[in-house]
Design an enzyme around this catalytic site. Structure first.
Site, PDB file in Angstrom:
ATOM      1  N   SER A 176      23.991  22.679  28.223  1.00 45.00           N
ATOM      2  CA  SER A 176      23.084  21.925  29.080  1.00 45.00           C
ATOM      3  C   SER A 176      21.706  22.572  29.162  1.00 45.00           C
ATOM      4  O   SER A 176      21.034  22.743  28.152  1.00 45.00           O
ATOM      5  CB  SER A 176      23.730  21.759  30.461  1.00 45.00           C
ATOM      6  OG  SER A 176      23.015  20.879  31.274  1.00 45.00           O
TER       7      SER A 176
ATOM      8  N   ASP B 153      16.950  17.712  30.181  1.00 45.32           N
ATOM      9  CA  ASP B 153      17.409  19.051  29.825  1.00 45.32           C
ATOM     10  C   ASP B 153      18.034  19.002  28.433  1.00 45.32           C
ATOM     11  O   ASP B 153      17.993  17.969  27.765  1.00 45.32           O
ATOM     12  CB  ASP B 153      18.387  19.585  30.874  1.00 45.32           C
ATOM     13  CG  ASP B 153      19.611  18.700  31.051  1.00 45.32           C
ATOM     14  OD1 ASP B 153      19.542  17.510  30.690  1.00 45.32           O
ATOM     15  OD2 ASP B 153      20.638  19.187  31.543  1.00 45.32           O
TER      16      ASP B 153
ATOM     17  N   ASP C 229      20.966  18.773  27.090  1.00 49.77           N
ATOM     18  CA  ASP C 229      21.967  17.776  26.701  1.00 49.77           C
ATOM     19  C   ASP C 229      21.702  16.414  27.332  1.00 49.77           C
ATOM     20  O   ASP C 229      22.510  15.499  27.187  1.00 49.77           O
ATOM     21  CB  ASP C 229      23.374  18.257  27.041  1.00 49.77           C
ATOM     22  CG  ASP C 229      23.658  18.296  28.531  1.00 49.77           C
ATOM     23  OD1 ASP C 229      22.697  18.414  29.324  1.00 49.77           O
ATOM     24  OD2 ASP C 229      24.839  18.224  28.915  1.00 49.77           O
TER      25      ASP C 229
ATOM     26  N   ASP D  47      21.729  15.119  30.319  1.00 49.41           N
ATOM     27  CA  ASP D  47      22.469  14.488  31.418  1.00 49.41           C
ATOM     28  C   ASP D  47      21.673  14.514  32.712  1.00 49.41           C
ATOM     29  O   ASP D  47      22.133  14.031  33.739  1.00 49.41           O
ATOM     30  CB  ASP D  47      23.854  15.128  31.604  1.00 49.41           C
ATOM     31  CG  ASP D  47      23.805  16.584  32.043  1.00 49.41           C
ATOM     32  OD1 ASP D  47      22.705  17.188  32.037  1.00 49.41           O
ATOM     33  OD2 ASP D  47      24.878  17.140  32.375  1.00 49.41           O
TER      34      ASP D  47
END
Length: 444
Positions: free
Chosen positions: A102, A239, A241, A243
């Site tokens: 992440s 960010d 990833d 999400d």
């Protein structure tokens, strides 16, 4: 021994704590557990990753582990975490594996597992997988070994889902998007353009090393500068990833997850989409969010910190919006997990359809100054049981009244008590937090 799975999968320094051997064993155990729970067919798993360099190594290990345990593998390549969650359901898979840390620095990595339908795995299943690590089992041979193939249109499928979930075209908007040199570097600019916006993309050239490096949702300075340079209506920050989503308005002010939720809650209430007129947020959400929602007749249900607790409350109550101050926002009618791109599209749709600026929309909520002090203690339980601490908290709460808030929260991983105070003025919040921190420190 500490539990391997944290609140967001298994994370650690890639090739340090998180080795390819662990990744292989974890994937193989997951495939065996799934097969044991449903013997009607051979398990199918989808595997995605963010672009950090170690993801290539860990992807190979995960794919090998799954196939060695008899699961067929659909390799997705570089994808946002919410794309993997979506594609688990879209491809009728039994398991989803996302390899990402992440917003963490590049040397870290992680493995997150999704159940059928793209939901988080229950704790019990995670415990079974952990218990099965390194177990001696009879391995499949011959035609029983899992097969591996690539899903060539994975990003197109996800992009189509996002566009189908966008309520209003973004025509007329100029937006800067900071992709954090992460998993959304291709799909975010493409989807926002297809939705009608003029897009300026920054930090959208991942090289495996530069993910989250001074950019993205944890470093908003360049996004703010680029919005000003191009006279953009707003900026979006993801960010590594994707999400999460944070935003910057046209005058460079940060619009955080609480403000985004306030805007979306009122938009959904207007459209009759906000179930029970209720928003789900964590205890760390700003008091300003609660006050704004109360003024507009929206109930806020509060959970512990962590997206899994938000998800549990959303599912239990059948609610349609929830999230965290960090920009991790969940819209269960369209996604099973936080989706930064979906959040951004819904936010920009509200700007475009209302004809109001993001600054004006965000003004529905006034962020109260929030001060957080971490106090190292010898015994967290002693603090929780202390009459002196309780009396000090009661006194500060009485002084602040309805315009302030106190939260004492023990760390889940360290001998720390987190003292958080919100108040109408920064000085008031800081003074109260320091005072309470002193009482907590004296008790321990």
């Amino acid at each position: 021994m500490a539990r391997l799975f944290g609140t967001d999968g298994v994370r650690g320094l890639a090739n340090g704590e998180l080795t390819p051997e662990l990744a292989l064993s974890l994937a193989a155990s997951a495939a065996r557990v799934l097969a044991a729970h449903d013997r009607s067919h051979r398990p199918v798993a989808v595997v995605g990753r963010d672009p950090r360099a170690s993801g290539e190594m860990l992807e190979a290990a995960v794919v090998a582990g799954l196939a060695s345990a008899g699961a067929d593998v659909l390799r997705l390549g570089v994808q946002p975490t919410p794309a993997v969650a979506y594609l688990v359901g879209e491809l009728n898979a039994d398991l989803g594996v996302m390899i990402s840390a992440s917003h963490n620095p590049m040397p870290d990595n992680g493995i997150k597992l999704f159940a059928a339908g793209g939901h988080k795995l229950p704790d019990g299943i995670e415990d079974e997988i952990e218990a099965g690590l390194g177990a001696e089992t009879t391995r499949p041979i011959g035609a029983e070994i899992g097969r591996v193939s690539d899903v060539e249109d994975a990003l197109d499928r996800y992009a189509g889902h996002l566009l189908g979930s966008t309520p209003h075209p973004l025509t007329g908007l100029r937006v800067v998007v900071d992709c954090a040199n992460g998993a959304a570097s291709v799909v975010a600019p493409e989807v926002y353009r297809k939705a009608g916006a003029e897009v300026i993309a920054i930090h959208a050239e991942p090289d495996g090393i530069n993910i989250n490096d001074g950019c993205g949702s944890t470093h908003l300075e360049q996004l703010q500068a680029t919005v000003a340079e191009h006279g953009a209506d707003l900026g979006i920050a993801h960010d590594g990833d994707a999400d999460r989503c944070l935003a910057v308005d046209g005058v460079g002010e940060v619009v955080d997850g609480d403000q985004i939720m306030a805007i979306l809650a009122l938009a959904m209430a207007d459209a009759g989409e906000l179930a029970d007129n209720t928003l789900v947020a964590t205890v760390m959400s700003n008091l300003g969010l609660h006050l704004a929602m109360r003024e507009h007749g929206v109930t806020v249900r509060t959970t512990a910190v962590g997206d899994r607790y938000v998800l549990e409350e959303l599912r239990a109550g059948g609610y349609t919006l929830g999230g965290e101050q960090s920009g991790h926002v969940v819209l269960p009618g369209h996604a099973t997990t936080g989706d930064g791109l979906l959040t951004a599209l819904r936010l920009m749709s509200r700007v475009a359809s209302s004809g109001r600026s993001l600054a004006e929309l965000a003004g529905v909520m006034r962020r109260l100054p929030q001060v957080l002090v971490n106090v190292r203690v010898a015994d967290k339980a002693a603090v929780a049981d202390s009459d002196a601490v309780r009396e000090a908290v009661d006194a500060v709460e009485a002084e602040l009244g309805e315009e302030g808030r106190v939260l004492l929260r023990p760390s889940g991983t360290e001998q720390l008590i987190r003292v958080m105070v919100e108040a109408p003025a920064q000085h008031t919040a800081q003074t109260a937090a320091d005072r309470l921190a002193g009482v907590v420190s004296a008790v321990s």
